[in-house]
Design a protein around this motif. Structure first.
Motif, PDB file in Angstrom:
ATOM      1  N   LEU A  45     -32.027 -19.886  22.947  1.00 60.32           N
ATOM      2  CA  LEU A  45     -31.654 -19.252  21.683  1.00 60.32           C
ATOM      3  C   LEU A  45     -30.905 -20.177  20.726  1.00 60.32           C
ATOM      4  CD1 LEU A  45     -31.915 -16.639  20.095  1.00 60.32           C
ATOM      5  CD2 LEU A  45     -29.740 -15.911  21.079  1.00 60.32           C
ATOM      6  N   PRO A  46     -29.937 -20.987  21.186  1.00 64.77           N
ATOM      7  CA  PRO A  46     -29.254 -21.870  20.225  1.00 64.77           C
ATOM      8  C   PRO A  46     -30.200 -22.821  19.496  1.00 64.77           C
ATOM      9  CG  PRO A  46     -27.990 -21.722  22.242  1.00 64.77           C
ATOM     10  CD  PRO A  46     -29.297 -21.039  22.510  1.00 64.77           C
ATOM     11  N   ALA A  47     -31.144 -23.413  20.216  1.00 62.97           N
ATOM     12  CA  ALA A  47     -32.095 -24.320  19.569  1.00 62.97           C
ATOM     13  C   ALA A  47     -33.011 -23.568  18.616  1.00 62.97           C
ATOM     14  CB  ALA A  47     -32.922 -25.047  20.626  1.00 62.97           C
ATOM     15  N   ALA A  48     -33.408 -22.360  18.982  1.00 62.24           N
ATOM     16  CA  ALA A  48     -34.270 -21.562  18.110  1.00 62.24           C
ATOM     17  C   ALA A  48     -33.542 -21.179  16.825  1.00 62.24           C
ATOM     18  CB  ALA A  48     -34.747 -20.310  18.840  1.00 62.24           C
ATOM     19  N   VAL A  49     -32.281 -20.832  16.933  1.00 63.74           N
ATOM     20  CA  VAL A  49     -31.498 -20.479  15.743  1.00 63.74           C
ATOM     21  C   VAL A  49     -31.348 -21.699  14.835  1.00 63.74           C
ATOM     22  CG1 VAL A  49     -29.195 -19.794  14.956  1.00 63.74           C
ATOM     23  CG2 VAL A  49     -30.298 -18.548  16.810  1.00 63.74           C
ATOM     24  N   MET A  50     -31.067 -22.861  15.407  1.00 62.83           N
ATOM     25  CA  MET A  50     -30.937 -24.072  14.597  1.00 62.83           C
ATOM     26  C   MET A  50     -32.256 -24.417  13.908  1.00 62.83           C
ATOM     27  SD  MET A  50     -27.846 -24.834  14.612  1.00 62.83           S
ATOM     28  CE  MET A  50     -27.932 -26.367  13.750  1.00 62.83           C
ATOM     29  N   ALA A  51     -33.368 -24.272  14.620  1.00 60.48           N
ATOM     30  CA  ALA A  51     -34.675 -24.549  14.012  1.00 60.48           C
ATOM     31  C   ALA A  51     -34.942 -23.584  12.867  1.00 60.48           C
ATOM     32  CB  ALA A  51     -35.775 -24.440  15.061  1.00 60.48           C
ATOM     33  N   LEU A  52     -34.595 -22.328  13.040  1.00 62.53           N
ATOM     34  CA  LEU A  52     -34.768 -21.340  11.975  1.00 62.53           C
ATOM     35  C   LEU A  52     -33.908 -21.691  10.764  1.00 62.53           C
ATOM     36  CD1 LEU A  52     -36.014 -18.637  11.067  1.00 62.53           C
ATOM     37  CD2 LEU A  52     -34.026 -17.527  12.069  1.00 62.53           C
ATOM     38  N   LEU A  53     -32.681 -22.111  10.992  1.00 61.85           N
ATOM     39  CA  LEU A  53     -31.810 -22.500   9.883  1.00 61.85           C
ATOM     40  C   LEU A  53     -32.362 -23.702   9.128  1.00 61.85           C
ATOM     41  CD1 LEU A  53     -28.292 -22.043  11.499  1.00 61.85           C
ATOM     42  CD2 LEU A  53     -29.315 -20.650   9.695  1.00 61.85           C
ATOM     43  N   VAL A  54     -32.933 -24.653   9.837  1.00 64.06           N
ATOM     44  CA  VAL A  54     -33.523 -25.824   9.179  1.00 64.06           C
ATOM     45  C   VAL A  54     -34.708 -25.407   8.323  1.00 64.06           C
ATOM     46  CG1 VAL A  54     -34.807 -27.967   9.603  1.00 64.06           C
ATOM     47  CG2 VAL A  54     -32.712 -27.499  10.862  1.00 64.06           C
ATOM     48  N   VAL A  55     -35.557 -24.546   8.852  1.00 65.63           N
ATOM     49  CA  VAL A  55     -36.726 -24.096   8.092  1.00 65.63           C
ATOM     50  C   VAL A  55     -36.287 -23.350   6.835  1.00 65.63           C
ATOM     51  CG1 VAL A  55     -38.698 -22.520   8.139  1.00 65.63           C
ATOM     52  CG2 VAL A  55     -38.293 -24.063  10.045  1.00 65.63           C
ATOM     53  N   VAL A  56     -35.324 -22.455   6.975  1.00 64.91           N
ATOM     54  CA  VAL A  56     -34.838 -21.704   5.809  1.00 64.91           C
ATOM     55  C   VAL A  56     -34.220 -22.656   4.792  1.00 64.91           C
ATOM     56  CG1 VAL A  56     -33.115 -20.019   5.056  1.00 64.91           C
ATOM     57  CG2 VAL A  56     -34.537 -19.536   7.044  1.00 64.91           C
ATOM     58  N   PHE A  57     -33.452 -23.640   5.262  1.00 64.84           N
ATOM     59  CA  PHE A  57     -32.856 -24.620   4.362  1.00 64.84           C
ATOM     60  C   PHE A  57     -33.927 -25.397   3.606  1.00 64.84           C
ATOM     61  CE2 PHE A  57     -31.830 -29.181   3.996  1.00 64.84           C
ATOM     62  CZ  PHE A  57     -30.897 -29.099   2.980  1.00 64.84           C
ATOM     63  N   LEU A  58     -34.936 -25.867   4.317  1.00 65.13           N
ATOM     64  CA  LEU A  58     -35.977 -26.655   3.665  1.00 65.13           C
ATOM     65  C   LEU A  58     -36.774 -25.831   2.671  1.00 65.13           C
ATOM     66  CD1 LEU A  58     -37.254 -28.814   6.637  1.00 65.13           C
ATOM     67  CD2 LEU A  58     -35.947 -29.574   4.654  1.00 65.13           C
ATOM     68  N   ILE A  59     -36.991 -24.575   2.972  1.00 65.18           N
ATOM     69  CA  ILE A  59     -37.765 -23.720   2.058  1.00 65.18           C
ATOM     70  C   ILE A  59     -36.948 -23.363   0.826  1.00 65.18           C
ATOM     71  CG2 ILE A  59     -38.755 -21.415   1.794  1.00 65.18           C
ATOM     72  CD1 ILE A  59     -39.721 -21.681   4.698  1.00 65.18           C
ATOM     73  N   GLN A  60     -35.687 -23.005   1.023  1.00 63.11           N
ATOM     74  CA  GLN A  60     -34.895 -22.487  -0.092  1.00 63.11           C
ATOM     75  C   GLN A  60     -34.239 -23.550  -0.950  1.00 63.11           C
ATOM     76  OE1 GLN A  60     -32.146 -19.604   1.398  1.00 63.11           O
ATOM     77  NE2 GLN A  60     -33.693 -18.018   1.490  1.00 63.11           N
ATOM     78  N   SER A  61     -33.830 -24.664  -0.362  1.00 66.41           N
ATOM     79  CA  SER A  61     -33.017 -25.586  -1.149  1.00 66.41           C
ATOM     80  C   SER A  61     -33.789 -26.775  -1.704  1.00 66.41           C
ATOM     81  CB  SER A  61     -31.848 -26.098  -0.304  1.00 66.41           C
ATOM     82  OG  SER A  61     -32.330 -26.921   0.724  1.00 66.41           O
ATOM     83  N   ALA A  62     -34.893 -27.114  -1.124  1.00 70.07           N
ATOM     84  CA  ALA A  62     -35.608 -28.299  -1.586  1.00 70.07           C
ATOM     85  C   ALA A  62     -36.348 -28.020  -2.884  1.00 70.07           C
ATOM     86  CB  ALA A  62     -36.600 -28.756  -0.521  1.00 70.07           C
ATOM     87  N   SER A  63     -36.325 -28.997  -3.750  1.00 72.36           N
ATOM     88  CA  SER A  63     -37.137 -28.882  -4.959  1.00 72.36           C
ATOM     89  C   SER A  63     -38.462 -29.564  -4.672  1.00 72.36           C
ATOM     90  CB  SER A  63     -36.429 -29.533  -6.152  1.00 72.36           C
ATOM     91  OG  SER A  63     -36.140 -30.874  -5.875  1.00 72.36           O
ATOM     92  N   TRP A  64     -39.459 -28.788  -4.340  1.00 71.28           N
ATOM     93  CA  TRP A  64     -40.746 -29.313  -3.904  1.00 71.28           C
ATOM     94  C   TRP A  64     -41.640 -29.604  -5.093  1.00 71.28           C
ATOM     95  CZ3 TRP A  64     -40.876 -30.828   0.930  1.00 71.28           C
ATOM     96  CH2 TRP A  64     -40.016 -30.239   1.834  1.00 71.28           C
TER      97      TRP A  64
END
Length: 112
Positions: A45-64
């Motif tokens: 679960l800890p690794a899954a939560v961190m992976a989810l946070l990275v995905v959300v960060f990349l989707i929401q904060s990056a200017s693609w």
């Protein structure tokens, strides 16, 4: 009910709810700490939560958008990965990645 009473009651209820959500799993699961499901959850679960946070960060904060195309988010991720592989220190990796991200955002780098 005046504002002070309302705020104090709100703080008391929020405190009790927060404390209860932290304590209840330990009370009810203390006898089952060797259960295979709990061991599995504790391991992955800890690794899954961190992976989810990275995905959300990349989707929401990056200017693609061109010309930077997400470098404002990918560069801090690369710093975190490189530092973690080099030093194996999660706190150092997170602090450095956050610092790189904040410098990029505050300086307005990679913006179109």
């Amino acid at each position: 009910m005046d504002n002070t009473t309302y705020i104090l009651a709100f703080i008391a209820v929020a405190t009790a709810a927060t404390f209860a959500t932290r304590v209840i799993p330990f009370l009810f699961l203390s006898r089952h700490h060797e259960h295979p499901l709990l061991l599995h959850i504790g391991r992955y679960l800890p690794a899954a939560v961190m992976a989810l946070l990275v995905v959300v960060f990349l989707i929401q904060s990056a200017s693609w958008k061109a010309p930077a195309f997400g470098i404002d988010a990918l560069l801090p991720c690369a710093v975190v990965i490189a530092l973690h592989l080099w030093r194996r220190n999660a706190l150092l990796s997170i602090v450095a990645g956050t610092a790189v991200y904040m410098v990029i955002q505050q300086a307005g780098l990679f913006t179109s």
